[in-house]
Write a protein that holds these residues in place. Structure first.
Motif, short mmCIF file in Angstrom:
data_model
loop_
_atom_site.label_atom_id
_atom_site.label_comp_id
_atom_site.label_asym_id
_atom_site.label_seq_id
_atom_site.Cartn_x
_atom_site.Cartn_y
_atom_site.Cartn_z
N UNK A 109 -43.95 -135.19 13.13
CA UNK A 109 -42.84 -134.23 13.29
C UNK A 109 -42.08 -134.51 14.59
N UNK A 110 -42.82 -134.78 15.67
CA UNK A 110 -42.19 -134.99 16.98
C UNK A 110 -42.01 -136.46 17.32
N UNK A 111 -42.28 -137.35 16.35
CA UNK A 111 -42.09 -138.79 16.53
C UNK A 111 -42.85 -139.34 17.74
N UNK A 112 -44.10 -138.93 17.87
CA UNK A 112 -44.93 -139.40 18.98
C UNK A 112 -45.50 -140.78 18.65
N UNK A 113 -45.47 -141.68 19.61
CA UNK A 113 -46.01 -143.03 19.38
C UNK A 113 -47.53 -143.02 19.34
N UNK A 114 -48.13 -142.13 20.13
CA UNK A 114 -49.59 -142.06 20.20
C UNK A 114 -50.03 -140.63 19.93
N UNK A 115 -50.78 -140.43 18.84
CA UNK A 115 -51.20 -139.06 18.50
C UNK A 115 -52.51 -138.66 19.18
N UNK A 116 -53.13 -139.57 19.91
CA UNK A 116 -54.42 -139.25 20.55
C UNK A 116 -54.28 -138.18 21.63
N UNK A 117 -53.09 -138.10 22.22
CA UNK A 117 -52.89 -137.11 23.29
C UNK A 117 -52.92 -135.67 22.76
N UNK A 118 -52.82 -135.52 21.44
CA UNK A 118 -52.86 -134.18 20.85
C UNK A 118 -54.28 -133.71 20.56
N UNK A 119 -55.23 -134.63 20.53
CA UNK A 119 -56.58 -134.30 20.06
C UNK A 119 -57.26 -133.27 20.95
N UNK A 120 -57.26 -133.48 22.25
CA UNK A 120 -57.95 -132.56 23.17
C UNK A 120 -57.33 -131.16 23.18
N UNK A 121 -55.99 -131.02 23.32
CA UNK A 121 -55.42 -129.65 23.29
C UNK A 121 -55.73 -128.91 22.00
N UNK A 122 -55.62 -129.60 20.86
CA UNK A 122 -55.93 -128.95 19.59
C UNK A 122 -57.42 -128.63 19.49
N UNK A 123 -58.27 -129.48 20.07
CA UNK A 123 -59.71 -129.21 20.07
C UNK A 123 -60.05 -127.97 20.87
N UNK A 144 -47.23 -137.10 -5.05
CA UNK A 144 -47.47 -138.31 -4.26
C UNK A 144 -46.88 -139.54 -4.94
N UNK A 145 -46.92 -139.59 -6.27
CA UNK A 145 -46.41 -140.76 -6.99
C UNK A 145 -44.90 -140.90 -6.85
N UNK A 146 -44.20 -139.80 -6.59
CA UNK A 146 -42.75 -139.84 -6.41
C UNK A 146 -42.36 -140.44 -5.06
N UNK A 147 -43.26 -140.31 -4.08
CA UNK A 147 -43.01 -140.83 -2.73
C UNK A 147 -44.26 -141.55 -2.23
N UNK A 148 -44.59 -142.70 -2.82
CA UNK A 148 -45.88 -143.36 -2.54
C UNK A 148 -46.05 -143.89 -1.12
N UNK A 149 -44.97 -144.05 -0.39
CA UNK A 149 -45.08 -144.57 0.97
C UNK A 149 -44.96 -143.47 2.03
N UNK A 150 -44.88 -142.22 1.60
CA UNK A 150 -44.68 -141.12 2.55
C UNK A 150 -45.88 -140.18 2.59
N UNK A 151 -46.08 -139.58 3.75
CA UNK A 151 -47.09 -138.52 3.87
C UNK A 151 -46.44 -137.19 3.46
N UNK A 152 -47.20 -136.11 3.54
CA UNK A 152 -46.67 -134.79 3.18
C UNK A 152 -45.47 -134.43 4.05
N UNK A 153 -45.53 -134.75 5.33
CA UNK A 153 -44.40 -134.48 6.24
C UNK A 153 -43.18 -135.30 5.82
N UNK A 154 -43.40 -136.56 5.47
CA UNK A 154 -42.30 -137.41 5.01
C UNK A 154 -41.67 -136.89 3.73
N UNK A 155 -42.49 -136.36 2.83
CA UNK A 155 -41.98 -135.78 1.58
C UNK A 155 -41.13 -134.55 1.87
N UNK A 156 -41.60 -133.71 2.80
CA UNK A 156 -40.83 -132.52 3.18
C UNK A 156 -39.47 -132.91 3.75
N UNK A 157 -39.46 -133.92 4.62
CA UNK A 157 -38.19 -134.34 5.23
C UNK A 157 -37.26 -134.95 4.20
N UNK A 158 -37.82 -135.69 3.23
CA UNK A 158 -37.00 -136.32 2.20
C UNK A 158 -36.37 -135.29 1.27
#
Length: 383
Positions: free
Chosen positions: A300-314, A62-76
């Motif tokens: 991963x899919x560059x979605x502006x709103x992640x709330x639409x994923x909550x119900x299907x995953x639930x 995390x210290x190597x990429x302090x502004x990125x999430x795990x997905x961001x680290x993978x892409x980098x």
């Protein structure tokens, strides 16, 4: 997005503590007692030390990429498209192997120990609705609710340990190291695989969603240490009170411990109250699993709103939780033979691979820059 959401270091510490305790408080003592017998408490201590070393690995990444999430680290590190593909595979398998089984544990616990006439899907649906509401409201709300629930959790934990101390029998931990140190390492691996290796998904929150990295690093370390030591105490009490044989035979030894609480003829049969402690830790464990999965897929899919994923995953979460384990023997075999290699590959070998790729890229960059530096120096000398 993670850059816009900020939580404090204190909130991260509380979330990490509850996440570490999670489902482990219910299921860890049984498996460890089966392997290490009366030395399970020693294995738990070894597991905490090993777990903190694993945590150092995550903090380093995390210290190597302090502004990125795990997905961001993978892409980098892996490139845009390969990083996305690996990230999707990572969280798809993690979803099936982490939040789904934990919800099963909850439903199975409720229907076997407390409300046996209630169908498990009904319990799972009710609990999942609360989890999905929390995920939909976002990380800040989850963190604030953790702050509110934490004092109650600590109060119940202290009451639980304090009231059971009178039932301790020191002969239950004797003889020490009867089978040598071999079983201790196996039991410690079981401890780390359940309590610490799943911390890798906290890289979806830490450090990108925390105010200050230096404070966040200390907070996640402290929270993991507190949670780990709480688990050590529960494992030790299970061995000291129930004995290694009864602990190993019982699916939920900590609940059996709560049944032992009896002060005179007045304070007894309070195991249902003590179960509130486990519901709190289970809730935050599954909620952080789901939040990280939703955030990862949105990135991963560059979605502006992640709330639409909550119900299907639930819906997937509830459906899979009723079929993930056909029966308890299958669950126990899976937890010992499949879960440990799986989480080792994701929680230990994968971050080591990412760190190796980072080191290799850095080495290549240095080699490419050296000739340029020599040319510049020669140009200056000639001038």
């Amino acid at each position: 997005m993670p850059g816009q959401i900020r939580i404090s270091a204190r909130q991260l510490m509380i979330l990490t503590t509850l996440y570490t305790v999670g489902s482990a408080i219910l299921i860890i003592p049984s498996g460890m007692a089966e392997v290490a017998k009366q030395d399970a408490w020693m294995a738990a201590l070894v597991g905490v030390v090993a777990g903190l070393l694993v945590l150092y690995l995550y903090i380093k990444l995390a210290s190597l990429y302090p502004q990125k999430t795990l997905i961001g680290i993978m892409e980098a590190l892996l490139g845009k498209w390969l990083g996305k593909a690996v990230g999707l595979l990572f969280f798809a398998t993690f979803f099936i192997n982490a939040p789904v089984p934990v919800l099963f544990y909850l439903g199975n616990f409720m229907t076997t120990q407390m409300i046996p006439e209630t169908p498990m899907p009904a319990v799972n649906i009710l609990f999942a609705l609360i989890i999905l509401l929390a995920v939909r409201l976002g990380l800040e709300v989850i963190a604030r609710s953790a702050e509110l629930m934490f004092p109650l959790f600590i109060l119940l934990y202290i009451s639980f340990t304090g009231l059971i101390v009178s039932n301790i029998k020191l002969e239950n931990v004797q003889p020490v190291l009867e089978a040598g140190v071999g079983p201790i390492w196996s039991a410690a691996l079981s401890f780390v695989s359940t309590a610490f290796l799943p911390h890798i998904i906290l890289l979806m929150i830490f450090p990108a969603s925390v105010n200050r990295f230096d404070q966040a690093r200390k907070a996640i370390f402290t929270g993991s240490l507190i949670g780990g030591l709480m688990l050590v105490v529960v494992v030790s009490l299970a061995i000291l009170v129930l004995g290694p044989d009864l602990t190993a035979r019982n699916i939920y030894p900590s609940y059996a411990l709560a049944k032992k609480i009896s002060i005179g003829n007045f304070l007894q049969r309070i195991e249902a109250i003590m179960a509130t402690m486990w519901f709190i830790s289970l809730f935050f464990r599954i909620t952080l699993y789901m939040h990280s999965t939703v955030t990862a897929i949105a990135q991963i899919f560059r979605l502006k709103n992640d709330r639409q994923l909550v119900l299907p995953l639930g819906i997937l979460l509830v459906a899979l939780s009723t079929i993930v384990y056909p029966n308890v023997p299958y669950q126990q075999a899976y937890d010992t033979k499949t879960w440990i290699p799986y989480i080792l590959s994701l929680g230990l070998f994968f971050p080591l691979l990412l760190l190796s790729i980072h080191a290799l890229k850095r080495l290549v960059t240095k080699k490419n820059n050296k000739p340029d530096d020599k040319r510049e120096n020669r140009g200056e000398d000639g001038a």
